[in-house]
Design a protein around this motif. Structure first.
Motif, short mmCIF file in Angstrom:
data_model
loop_
_atom_site.label_atom_id
_atom_site.label_comp_id
_atom_site.label_asym_id
_atom_site.label_seq_id
_atom_site.Cartn_x
_atom_site.Cartn_y
_atom_site.Cartn_z
N HIS A 24 0.83 -1.20 0.00
CA HIS A 24 0.00 0.00 0.00
C HIS A 24 0.87 1.26 0.00
O HIS A 24 2.04 1.23 0.41
N ASP A 25 0.29 2.36 -0.46
CA ASP A 25 0.97 3.65 -0.50
C ASP A 25 0.93 4.26 0.90
O ASP A 25 -0.09 4.82 1.31
N ALA A 26 2.03 4.14 1.61
CA ALA A 26 2.07 4.61 2.99
C ALA A 26 1.88 6.12 3.08
O ALA A 26 1.13 6.62 3.92
N ASP A 27 2.54 6.87 2.19
CA ASP A 27 2.45 8.33 2.25
C ASP A 27 1.02 8.80 2.06
O ASP A 27 0.55 9.73 2.75
N GLN A 28 0.30 8.18 1.13
CA GLN A 28 -1.07 8.60 0.86
C GLN A 28 -1.96 8.39 2.08
O GLN A 28 -2.76 9.25 2.46
N LEU A 29 -1.80 7.24 2.72
CA LEU A 29 -2.64 6.95 3.88
C LEU A 29 -2.28 7.87 5.05
O LEU A 29 -3.17 8.35 5.77
N LEU A 30 -1.00 8.15 5.22
CA LEU A 30 -0.58 9.05 6.28
C LEU A 30 -1.10 10.47 6.04
O LEU A 30 -1.51 11.16 6.98
N LEU A 31 -1.11 10.89 4.77
CA LEU A 31 -1.66 12.20 4.44
C LEU A 31 -3.15 12.25 4.76
O LEU A 31 -3.66 13.25 5.28
N GLU A 32 -3.86 11.18 4.44
CA GLU A 32 -5.29 11.13 4.75
C GLU A 32 -5.53 11.23 6.25
O GLU A 32 -6.54 11.80 6.69
N ALA A 33 -4.60 10.69 7.02
CA ALA A 33 -4.75 10.75 8.48
C ALA A 33 -4.34 12.10 9.05
O ALA A 33 -4.61 12.38 10.22
N GLY A 34 -3.70 12.92 8.19
CA GLY A 34 -3.31 14.26 8.64
C GLY A 34 -1.87 14.41 9.04
O GLY A 34 -1.50 15.40 9.68
N ALA A 35 -1.01 13.47 8.63
CA ALA A 35 0.40 13.56 8.98
C ALA A 35 1.10 14.61 8.12
O ALA A 35 0.74 14.82 6.96
N ALA A 45 11.06 14.41 15.79
CA ALA A 45 9.63 14.72 15.65
C ALA A 45 8.79 13.85 16.58
O ALA A 45 9.17 12.74 16.95
N ARG A 46 7.64 14.40 16.96
CA ARG A 46 6.63 13.63 17.68
C ARG A 46 5.30 13.81 16.96
O ARG A 46 5.06 14.85 16.34
N PHE A 47 4.46 12.79 17.03
CA PHE A 47 3.18 12.82 16.32
C PHE A 47 2.05 12.71 17.32
O PHE A 47 2.11 11.92 18.26
N SER A 48 1.02 13.52 17.13
CA SER A 48 -0.06 13.59 18.11
C SER A 48 -0.84 12.28 18.15
O SER A 48 -0.98 11.57 17.14
N SER A 49 -1.37 11.99 19.32
CA SER A 49 -2.21 10.80 19.46
C SER A 49 -3.47 10.92 18.61
O SER A 49 -4.03 9.90 18.17
N ALA A 50 -3.92 12.15 18.37
CA ALA A 50 -5.09 12.34 17.51
C ALA A 50 -4.79 11.81 16.11
O ALA A 50 -5.65 11.17 15.47
N LEU A 51 -3.57 12.05 15.62
CA LEU A 51 -3.17 11.53 14.31
C LEU A 51 -3.17 10.01 14.32
O LEU A 51 -3.69 9.37 13.40
N THR A 52 -2.59 9.40 15.36
CA THR A 52 -2.53 7.94 15.38
C THR A 52 -3.93 7.34 15.48
O THR A 52 -4.19 6.30 14.88
N ARG A 53 -4.82 8.00 16.21
CA ARG A 53 -6.20 7.47 16.32
C ARG A 53 -6.92 7.55 14.97
O ARG A 53 -7.77 6.71 14.69
N ARG A 54 -6.61 8.55 14.17
CA ARG A 54 -7.20 8.61 12.82
C ARG A 54 -6.56 7.58 11.90
O ARG A 54 -7.23 6.98 11.04
#
Length: 343
Positions: A24-35, A45-54
């Motif tokens: 799968h296209d990892a970048d596309q899915l991460l963009l959809e999640a808001g990364a 870098a740190r990533f918000s838990s809100a991002l991981t929950r999405r």
């Protein structure tokens, strides 16, 4: 408690490799999640838990793998956890590695509290997900990922036959629980009251051939600096860090630690009380942790270790050690395969 929890950058590397391995296209899915993909290779870098929950529900839907968290856990390596990963590998035993993970839990994901608790002849490693504004800070797949990663790291450190005795997960039972059983190599109970691994105490206590106390200490310092940079150090962690530095010179007072932290004693004690702890409790925890390390790793006499930990009499140290571990120092050292030094 932070109002917005976050996860260490290594999470992104693990999930990226997972999606790519599944085609799968990892970048596309991460963009959809808001990364923000600009942070993809930024080690700090740190990533918000809100991002991981999405992200996790999107990943389940896109890949069709309800066990996506376990897939990601397989790609975890020491660098996933910043400097802490190297501290874990340099630990003298799996028990010491888990103690480090508990002590520096905020680096991994400050949306959960970790604990290592005695349970009969075993230990239970617990992950307690924080709830902020009625929102659990970690999705069920994120819990799968983290506990799956811990189990995988312990197996890498000890050997391929290592496995938990039992796994508890609060998440609802999946349609097919077999992937969970295969990953952990143990019975898995779903829809229970906690998220935890039950681990054999004797296996946790056995010395590791990769143990390197000096390397572990060096990386512990790097972890402390990382936590300070990201303002993740809570008062209890700050006190623990200072006690580890000051204890070799004698038992520090609350006043000495407060001065080292640029605080005053009453303010520091108040902040600790709000966290549900106290200076004396933290001092006892730190001395207990150091005592186990010293007895296990050092050939010094127990009298010398007692004075190094600030006890006025070896007998006081012996009583405290038995309270902490349920064993005398000599029995503890002998069980780990070392000859007791003369007292």
């Amino acid at each position: 408690m932070a109002q917005t929890s976050s996860v260490v950058a290594g999470w992104l590397a693990a999930v990226t490799r997972t999606l790519e391995a599944l085609g799968h296209d990892a970048d596309q899915l991460l963009l959809e999640a808001g990364a923000d993909l600009a942070d993809k290779y930024v080690q700090e870098a740190r990533f918000s838990s809100a991002l991981t929950r999405r992200f996790w529900p999107l990943a389940v839907a896109r890949t069709g793998h309800a066990d996506i968290g376990l897939h990601a856990a397989r790609f975890v390596c020491p660098t996933t956890f910043h400097a802490l990963g190297f501290s874990l590998w340099a630990s003298a035993s799996l028990y010491e590695a888990l103690e480090r993970m508990v002590r520096f839990a905020a680096l991994l994901n400050d949306g959960a509290d970790l604990a290592l608790e005695a349970e009969g002849d075993n230990y239970r490693f617990c992950m307690r997900v924080q709830v902020i504004d009625q929102q659990a800070q970690i999705a069920p797949e994120g819990v799968d990922y983290f506990l799956g990663a811990v189990s995988k790291l312990l197996r890498d450190m000890r050997g391929p036959t290592f496995a938990p005795l039992q796994v508890n997960l609060r998440r609802a039972a999946p349609a097919d629980p077999q992937p969970w059983r295969e990953h952990f190599g143990a019975p898995v109970h779903f829809a229970v009251h906690d998220d935890s691994l039950l681990l054999n105490a004797a296996e946790l206590r056995r010395p590791l051939p990769t143990g390197n106390p000096e390397l572990a200490r060096q990386n512990d310092r790097l972890v402390g600096e990382y936590l300070a940079r990201h303002q993740l150090l809570n008062p209890a962690l700050q006190v623990r860090a200072r006690l580890l530095e000051l204890l070799p010179g004698g038992v520090p007072t609350l006043e000495a630690v407060a001065a080292a932290l640029g605080s005053n004693p009453r303010t520091l004690q108040y902040r600790l009380t709000r966290q549900g702890t106290s200076f004396s409790e933290i001092l006892d925890e730190v001395r207990a942790s150091l005592a186990r390390q010293y007895v296990q790793q050092s050939q010094q006499s127990f009298s010398a270790l007692a004075y190094a930990l600030g006890f006025s009499e070896p007998s006081h140290f012996n009583r405290a050690f038995k309270r902490w571990t349920g064993e005398t120092p000599s029995r503890f050292r002998a069980r780990l395969g070392q000859e007791p030094a003369a007292s």
